[in-house]
Design a protein around this motif. Structure first.
Motif, PDB file in Angstrom:
ATOM      1  N   THR A 165       7.239  29.038   2.398  1.00 51.64           N
ATOM      2  CA  THR A 165       7.087  28.929   3.851  1.00 51.64           C
ATOM      3  C   THR A 165       7.841  27.679   4.264  1.00 51.64           C
ATOM      4  OG1 THR A 165       4.942  29.998   3.806  1.00 51.64           O
ATOM      5  CG2 THR A 165       5.422  28.625   5.737  1.00 51.64           C
ATOM      6  N   ILE A 166       8.942  27.854   4.990  1.00 55.27           N
ATOM      7  CA  ILE A 166       9.853  26.739   5.269  1.00 55.27           C
ATOM      8  C   ILE A 166       9.691  26.292   6.717  1.00 55.27           C
ATOM      9  CG2 ILE A 166      12.291  26.041   5.321  1.00 55.27           C
ATOM     10  CD1 ILE A 166      11.235  26.615   2.490  1.00 55.27           C
ATOM     11  N   GLY A 167       9.203  25.065   6.890  1.00 51.32           N
ATOM     12  CA  GLY A 167       8.982  24.544   8.244  1.00 51.32           C
ATOM     13  C   GLY A 167       9.898  23.390   8.572  1.00 51.32           C
ATOM     14  N   ARG A 168      10.620  22.857   7.551  1.00 54.53           N
ATOM     15  CA  ARG A 168      11.560  21.742   7.800  1.00 54.53           C
ATOM     16  C   ARG A 168      12.961  22.221   7.461  1.00 54.53           C
ATOM     17  NH1 ARG A 168       7.890  18.766   4.732  1.00 54.53           N
ATOM     18  NH2 ARG A 168       9.376  18.811   3.003  1.00 54.53           N
ATOM     19  N   ASP A 169      13.957  21.555   8.046  1.00 54.23           N
ATOM     20  CA  ASP A 169      15.350  21.950   7.798  1.00 54.23           C
ATOM     21  C   ASP A 169      15.697  21.792   6.319  1.00 54.23           C
ATOM     22  OD1 ASP A 169      15.438  22.336  10.475  1.00 54.23           O
ATOM     23  OD2 ASP A 169      16.833  20.694  10.917  1.00 54.23           O
TER      24      ASP A 169
END
Ligand code: UD1
Ligand code: MG
Length: 443
Positions: A409-413
């Motif tokens: 789950t990718i929430g940062r660049d």
């Protein structure tokens, strides 16, 4: 042919009772656009001096749809004759040909309209576009004398058994010498079974005044009148067949044409192959050499050459699929660009996103673009690899060539060429499963 100017009056004030609908009849759609819009599109080919649409008092939706053409309101729905009377102020002093069309007869071709108008320019006070329906019908009958000249139109409900046997019928398209029309309308009465002013009575009145009336014959498929939902379905079938034929003429293969549904504005290039059961909504443009596999649904989308779509793909408004990109089964794309050669082959939602060229979007990837209030963008660079079952929480940017590990789950660049992995550490317990089964067997 003639250069006599043409004024067009489109009658659209009828309630359309037989449709059993809250929508005015002429707003019902064929190939995704209202019947009245089909007519206006065709009428524009005649380059008319003016176009007037007659609407009922409660039909703002029609007025908006036909703008910038003016509308006249027919206050009492007192028949087709009453409707043309309602447009009299727009026709005062017009000495050319007045072409009257019915909003519920939307498929008339421009050439056919021209033929009806030409008969008036050639001397008839009234000309009627007739046709011979192949099925049971309620159209007005065209009555001719021994010499074959048109003398009257009799509505089916007012006709004698002999008159009902006549199969030459009124399509509803009529043309008038503008110099006689208003005088004929003034003589109409309501002495008929509906108690309405019938426009069709103008034929009898013109003949009685020593003028001539003409019949121009047309084809049934373009002249069908829509009075019920069943008629609407017949009109739809006619238009769909035309759109399918046009797509094939332009060089597309439709493997099973009858199962492909087109919107009136669908544009397909050459050597496009469309498999069965594909639906095109509004605003789809497909370039050359594209394959659209079975059960795909496209609307508001642009597909570039060589791309492969489906089976079971859904392209929603704003989807732009690049050259040779692949969109596979159960993939939904909305307001997003998929770069050239990029692939999203299985079970994915891509919304509000830009995907760079040659990137691979793994099965089950979701762009989380909505937080219940606003929409946010996901940007993925070129040549990136998004592992299966990843959630990309927008706004977020994944750099060129980056890899996102499956299940993250990718929430940062994520930087260019980086690996990003976000999951709980894997725990391995050797022999655990065998022990567990042995324990269960003992119970
Ligand atoms: C009409 C013709 C019939 C013809 C058939 C073709 C008359 C009297 N009959 O019958 O001879 O075979 O079309 O389809 O003309 N409208 C108004 N105001 C009104 C009534 C109707 O604007 O007061 C409009 C309707 O919106 C429709 C058109 O006129 O677009 C025709 O009306 P409709 O009631 O459908 O006439 P039909 O019974 O079909
Ligand atoms: Mg009708």
């Amino acid at each position: 042919m003639t250069d006599t100017p043409i004024a067009v009056v489109i009658l659209a004030a009828g309630k359309g009772t037989r449709m059993k609908s809250d929508l005015p009849k002429v707003m019902h759609a064929v190939a995704g656009r209202p019947m009245i819009s089909h007519l206006l599109d065709t009428v524009s080919e005649l380059a008319p001096a003016k176009v007037v649409v007659v609407v009922g008092p409660d039909m703002d939706v029609v007025t908006k749809t036909v703008a910038p053409h003016p509308t006249c309101v027919q206050a009492d729905r007192d028949g087709t004759g009453g409707a043309v009377k309602a447009a009299a102020s727009e026709l005062q002093g017009f000495a050319g040909t007045v072409l009257v069309l019915y909003g519920d007869t939307p498929l008339v071709r421009a050439e056919t309209m021209r033929n009806a108008a030409a008969a008036c320019a050639d001397g008839a006070a009234v000309s009627v576009l007739g046709f011979q329906p192949s099925h049971f019908h309620q159209y007005g009958r065209l009555i001719t004398d021994a010499s074959g000249a048109l003398t009257a139109i009799v509505e089916a409900r007012d006709a004698s058994p002999e008159e009902l046997d006549v199969n030459l019928c009124n399509s509803g398209v009529m043309a008038f010498d503008g110099r006689h029309l208003l005088g004929l309308l003034d003589q109409l009465d309501t002495d008929n079974s509906k108690g309405e002013y019938y426009l069709t009575d103008t034929v009898r009145l013109a003949c009685a005044a020593g003028h001539s009336a003409a019949v121009v014959e047309g084809e049934e498929d373009e002249l069908l009148g829509v009075n019920s939902r069943e008629d609407l379905a017949v009109a739809e079938a006619v238009v769909q067949d035309e759109l399918r034929a046009r797509a094939m003429e332009d060089g597309a293969t439709l493997v099973e044409p009858a199962t492909v549904w087109f919107h009136h504005d669908t544009q397909l290039g050459r050597d496009v192959v469309v498999q069965p059961n594909v639906v095109f909504g509004p605003g789809v443009t497909v370039a050359d050499n594209v394959q659209i596999k079975a059960f795909s649904h496209l609307e508001g989308a642009r597909v570039e050459s060589g791309a492969v779509i489906g089976p079971y793909a859904r392209l929603r408004p704003g989807a732009q699929i690049g050259v040779e990109a692949h969109v596979g089964n159960f993939v939904e794309i909305k307001n997003a660009e998929l770069g050239a050669g990029a692939k999203a082959n299985h079970l994915t939602y891509i919304g509000d996103a830009t995907i760079g060229a040659r990137s691979n979007i793994g099965a089950g990837t979701i762009t989380c673009n909505y937080d219940g209030f606003g929409k946010y963008r996901t940007t993925i660079g070129a040549g990136a690899f998004i592992g299966s079952n990843s959630a990309l929480v927008a706004p977020v940017t994944i750099g060129d060539g980056a890899i996102v590990a499956a299940g993250s789950t990718i929430g940062r660049d994520v930087e260019k060429d980086a690996l990003s992995i976000e999951r709980a550490p894997q725990v391995d317990k050797p022999g655990w499963a065998g022990n567990f089964r042995a324990l269960k067997k003992k119970d």
